[in-house]
Write an enzyme that holds these catalytic residues in place. Structure first.
Site, PDB file in Angstrom:
ATOM      1  N   CYS A 119       0.815  -1.227   0.000  1.00 23.29           N
ATOM      2  CA  CYS A 119       0.000   0.000   0.000  1.00 23.29           C
ATOM      3  C   CYS A 119       0.845   1.273   0.000  1.00 23.29           C
ATOM      4  O   CYS A 119       0.337   2.363  -0.261  1.00 23.29           O
ATOM      5  CB  CYS A 119      -0.947   0.011   1.187  1.00 23.29           C
ATOM      6  SG  CYS A 119      -2.017  -1.423   1.224  1.00 23.29           S
ATOM      7  N   HIS A 252      -3.198   7.242   2.185  1.00 20.59           N
ATOM      8  CA  HIS A 252      -3.644   5.923   1.745  1.00 20.59           C
ATOM      9  C   HIS A 252      -5.028   5.673   2.337  1.00 20.59           C
ATOM     10  O   HIS A 252      -5.267   5.920   3.513  1.00 20.59           O
ATOM     11  CB  HIS A 252      -2.647   4.854   2.205  1.00 20.59           C
ATOM     12  CG  HIS A 252      -3.148   3.470   2.009  1.00 20.59           C
ATOM     13  ND1 HIS A 252      -3.694   3.051   0.821  1.00 20.59           N
ATOM     14  CD2 HIS A 252      -3.223   2.407   2.862  1.00 20.59           C
ATOM     15  CE1 HIS A 252      -4.060   1.784   0.939  1.00 20.59           C
ATOM     16  NE2 HIS A 252      -3.791   1.378   2.162  1.00 20.59           N
ATOM     17  N   ASN A 282     -10.269  -0.040   0.078  1.00 17.28           N
ATOM     18  CA  ASN A 282      -8.807   0.028   0.089  1.00 17.28           C
ATOM     19  C   ASN A 282      -8.281  -0.568  -1.218  1.00 17.28           C
ATOM     20  O   ASN A 282      -8.400  -1.771  -1.447  1.00 17.28           O
ATOM     21  CB  ASN A 282      -8.296  -0.761   1.302  1.00 17.28           C
ATOM     22  CG  ASN A 282      -6.780  -0.742   1.430  1.00 17.28           C
ATOM     23  OD1 ASN A 282      -6.074  -0.370   0.501  1.00 17.28           O
ATOM     24  ND2 ASN A 282      -6.282  -1.165   2.567  1.00 17.28           N
TER      25      ASN A 282
HETATM   26  O1  UT7 Z   1      -3.832  -1.163   3.446  1.00 14.31           O
HETATM   27  C1  UT7 Z   1      -2.897  -1.591   4.379  1.00 14.31           C
HETATM   28  C2  UT7 Z   1      -3.210  -1.082   5.676  1.00 14.31           C
HETATM   29  N1  UT7 Z   1      -4.355  -1.780   6.240  1.00 14.31           N
HETATM   30  C3  UT7 Z   1      -4.990  -1.196   7.190  1.00 14.31           C
HETATM   31  O2  UT7 Z   1      -4.697  -0.079   7.515  1.00 14.31           O
HETATM   32  C4  UT7 Z   1      -6.050  -1.965   7.965  1.00 14.31           C
HETATM   33  C5  UT7 Z   1      -5.866  -1.672   9.425  1.00 14.31           C
HETATM   34  N2  UT7 Z   1      -6.850  -2.305  10.280  1.00 14.31           N
HETATM   35  C6  UT7 Z   1      -8.134  -1.911  10.295  1.00 14.31           C
HETATM   36  O3  UT7 Z   1      -8.551  -1.057   9.538  1.00 14.31           O
HETATM   37  C7  UT7 Z   1      -9.055  -2.521  11.331  1.00 14.31           C
HETATM   38  O4  UT7 Z   1      -8.276  -3.236  12.287  1.00 14.31           O
HETATM   39  C8  UT7 Z   1     -10.115  -3.476  10.723  1.00 14.31           C
HETATM   40  C9  UT7 Z   1     -11.141  -2.650   9.945  1.00 14.31           C
HETATM   41  C10 UT7 Z   1      -9.462  -4.489   9.821  1.00 14.31           C
HETATM   42  C11 UT7 Z   1     -10.854  -4.198  11.842  1.00 14.31           C
HETATM   43  O5  UT7 Z   1     -11.445  -3.269  12.731  1.00 14.31           O
HETATM   44  P1  UT7 Z   1     -11.291  -3.458  14.308  1.00 14.31           P
HETATM   45  O6  UT7 Z   1     -12.033  -2.363  14.941  1.00 14.31           O
HETATM   46  O7  UT7 Z   1      -9.811  -3.576  14.607  1.00 14.31           O
HETATM   47  O8  UT7 Z   1     -12.056  -4.818  14.564  1.00 14.31           O
HETATM   48  P2  UT7 Z   1     -11.504  -6.139  15.242  1.00 14.31           P
HETATM   49  O9  UT7 Z   1     -10.550  -6.837  14.356  1.00 14.31           O
HETATM   50  O10 UT7 Z   1     -11.093  -5.817  16.649  1.00 14.31           O
HETATM   51  O11 UT7 Z   1     -12.823  -7.008  15.310  1.00 14.31           O
HETATM   52  C12 UT7 Z   1     -13.928  -6.610  16.180  1.00 14.31           C
HETATM   53  C13 UT7 Z   1     -15.041  -7.612  16.052  1.00 14.31           C
HETATM   54  C14 UT7 Z   1     -14.592  -9.066  16.196  1.00 14.31           C
HETATM   55  O12 UT7 Z   1     -15.601  -9.746  16.902  1.00 14.31           O
HETATM   56  P3  UT7 Z   1     -15.396 -10.118  18.453  1.00 14.31           P
HETATM   57  O13 UT7 Z   1     -14.149 -10.949  18.520  1.00 14.31           O
HETATM   58  O14 UT7 Z   1     -15.246  -8.800  19.157  1.00 14.31           O
HETATM   59  O15 UT7 Z   1     -16.645 -10.841  18.796  1.00 14.31           O
HETATM   60  C15 UT7 Z   1     -14.566  -9.569  14.774  1.00 14.31           C
HETATM   61  O16 UT7 Z   1     -14.779 -10.956  14.696  1.00 14.31           O
HETATM   62  O17 UT7 Z   1     -15.626  -7.506  14.744  1.00 14.31           O
HETATM   63  C16 UT7 Z   1     -15.707  -8.808  14.157  1.00 14.31           C
HETATM   64  N3  UT7 Z   1     -15.599  -8.667  12.709  1.00 14.31           N
HETATM   65  C17 UT7 Z   1     -16.665  -8.491  11.913  1.00 14.31           C
HETATM   66  N4  UT7 Z   1     -17.982  -8.419  12.168  1.00 14.31           N
HETATM   67  C18 UT7 Z   1     -18.806  -8.203  11.129  1.00 14.31           C
HETATM   68  C19 UT7 Z   1     -14.479  -8.653  11.975  1.00 14.31           C
HETATM   69  N5  UT7 Z   1     -14.785  -8.460  10.661  1.00 14.31           N
HETATM   70  C20 UT7 Z   1     -16.139  -8.348  10.604  1.00 14.31           C
HETATM   71  C21 UT7 Z   1     -17.054  -8.139   9.558  1.00 14.31           C
HETATM   72  N6  UT7 Z   1     -18.358  -8.077   9.860  1.00 14.31           N
HETATM   73  N7  UT7 Z   1     -16.667  -7.971   8.280  1.00 14.31           N
END
Ligand code: UT7
Length: 325
Positions: A119, A252, A282
């Site tokens: 990225c 980005h 993204n």
């Molecule tokens: O391009 C390269 C750079 N990439 C990035 O910058 C990405 C960086 N990371 C992020 O943007 C975020 O970490 C994400 C958007 C990927 C995830 O957001 P988050 O707030 O960190 O969520 P999380 O991983 O802590 O997940 C929270 C909850 C989990 O459930 P539990 O364990 O709390 O019950 C996940 O299982 O959300 C759940 N979850 C979803 N629920 C519905 C994860 N993906 C989904 C989904 N739909 N698509």
């Protein structure tokens, strides 16, 4: 030899198939994967993304974006003597997507190579093209970010498949007597290879390992919000500028929360930030040139303004560029 390089035209291209969250959520539900528009919007700011049709490759998207950038710069392809394509989704293992693009454009004979910094690829590519122009190796460069991330997504993994999209953006960067690219600040830390990767590879005529994107989202998020401010400040210092000089930040486009956090740390209001993540998702190396072209074409970004471009991604890589348009 010129003292400077300057962007003289921007272009972009998105494949016609646009999937709103509602459509993607319904498609995933039909395959037994549960997610929701609310979750995607709240956690990322993404509302839609574009996906290519079968048989369309990064070089096809790059070709359309490059043509638009050349037209904006009032240049023809034969004047281009350097092509750098930033991509993690090349058409083939080799040759480079840049060589394929060069041939499609009829720009044959100059330098052409791909930049692999995920990225951060466009920021790396712009900085390398600037250096090559300053040393006299090139006079008229096409710097492109092009991706078909839909091809490397695991549609059984809801933590990643809702985040990414396809597209391409391009700039024409030319030798100039007046300053354009002012400074860049690039970094990588290979100890984080595993937090964002596509671990598969070709071996013995078959794919060995998993050829889909794997991401530890929280680890990437934490690293991203830390390093982006540092890179922006370092590039500003090298350029002899402060954050008050920035007319537009073009980050980005991975997650609106990362952009808001960086803007806050740099004391930039969000109305100085170009946001396209809501409509593009993204698009990895394509996201910054797509956002730049969007800002230029809708009249927000104007000639003479000072821009901060900054990216972060797999590697782990990160960097920033300060430029006058
Ligand atoms: O391009 C390269 C750079 N990439 C990035 O910058 C990405 C960086 N990371 C992020 O943007 C975020 O970490 C994400 C958007 C990927 C995830 O957001 P988050 O707030 O960190 O969520 P999380 O991983 O802590 O997940 C929270 C909850 C989990 O459930 P539990 O364990 O709390 O019950 C996940 O299982 O959300 C759940 N979850 C979803 N629920 C519905 C994860 N993906 C989904 C989904 N739909 N698509």
């Amino acid at each position: 030899m010129s003292l400077y390089s300057r962007i003289t035209g921007t272009g972009s291209y998105l494949p016609p198939r646009k999937l709103s969250n509602a459509v993607l959520v319904a498609e995933l539900a039909a395959k037994g994967l549960e997610t929701s528009d609310d979750w995607i919007v709240e956690r990322t700011g993404i509302r839609a993304r574009h996906f290519v049709a079968d048989g369309v490759f990064s070089s096809d998207l790059a070709f359309e974006a490059a043509k638009n950038a050349l037209q904006a710069a009032n240049r023809n392809a034969q004047e281009v003597d350097l092509i750098i394509v930033a991509t993690s989704t090349p058409d083939m293992v080799f040759p480079s997507t840049a060589c394929i693009l060069q041939n499609k454009l009829g720009a044959n004979g100059g330098i052409a190579f791909d930049m692999q910094a995920v990225c951060t690829g466009f920021v790396y590519a712009l900085s390398v093209a600037d250096s090559m122009i300053k040393t006299g190796a090139a006079k008229c460069a096409l710097v492109v970010g092009a991706e078909v991330f839909s091809r490397i997504l695991d549609f059984k993994d809801r933590t990643t498949c809702v985040l990414f999209g396809d597209g391409a953006g391009a700039v024409v960067l030319e030798a100039s007597d007046t300053p354009g690219i002012l400074a860049s600040d690039l970094h990588a830390d290979g100890k984080h290879v595993g937090i964002l990767c596509v671990p598969g590879h070709v071996s013995g005529g078959a794919i060995s390992g998993d050829p889909v994107l794997k991401m530890d989202g929280q680890a990437v998020f934490k690293l991203a919000v830390g390093v982006l401010e540092d890179a922006a400040r370092a590039a500003l210092t090298k350029a002899g500028k402060t954050e008050k000089d920035i007319d537009w930040m073009i980050p980005h486009q991975a997650n609106i929360r990362i952009m808001q956090s960086t803007a806050k740390k740099l004391k930039l209001p969000m109305d100085k930030v170009i946001v396209t993540v809501d409509q593009h998702g993204n698009t990895s190396a394509a996201s910054i040139p797509l956002a730049l072209d969007y800002g230029v074409r809708n009249g927000k970004i104007k000639p003479g303004q000072t821009l901060l471009l900054e990216g972060v991604g797999g590697g782990f890589t990160w960097g920033a560029v300060i430029l006058n348009l």
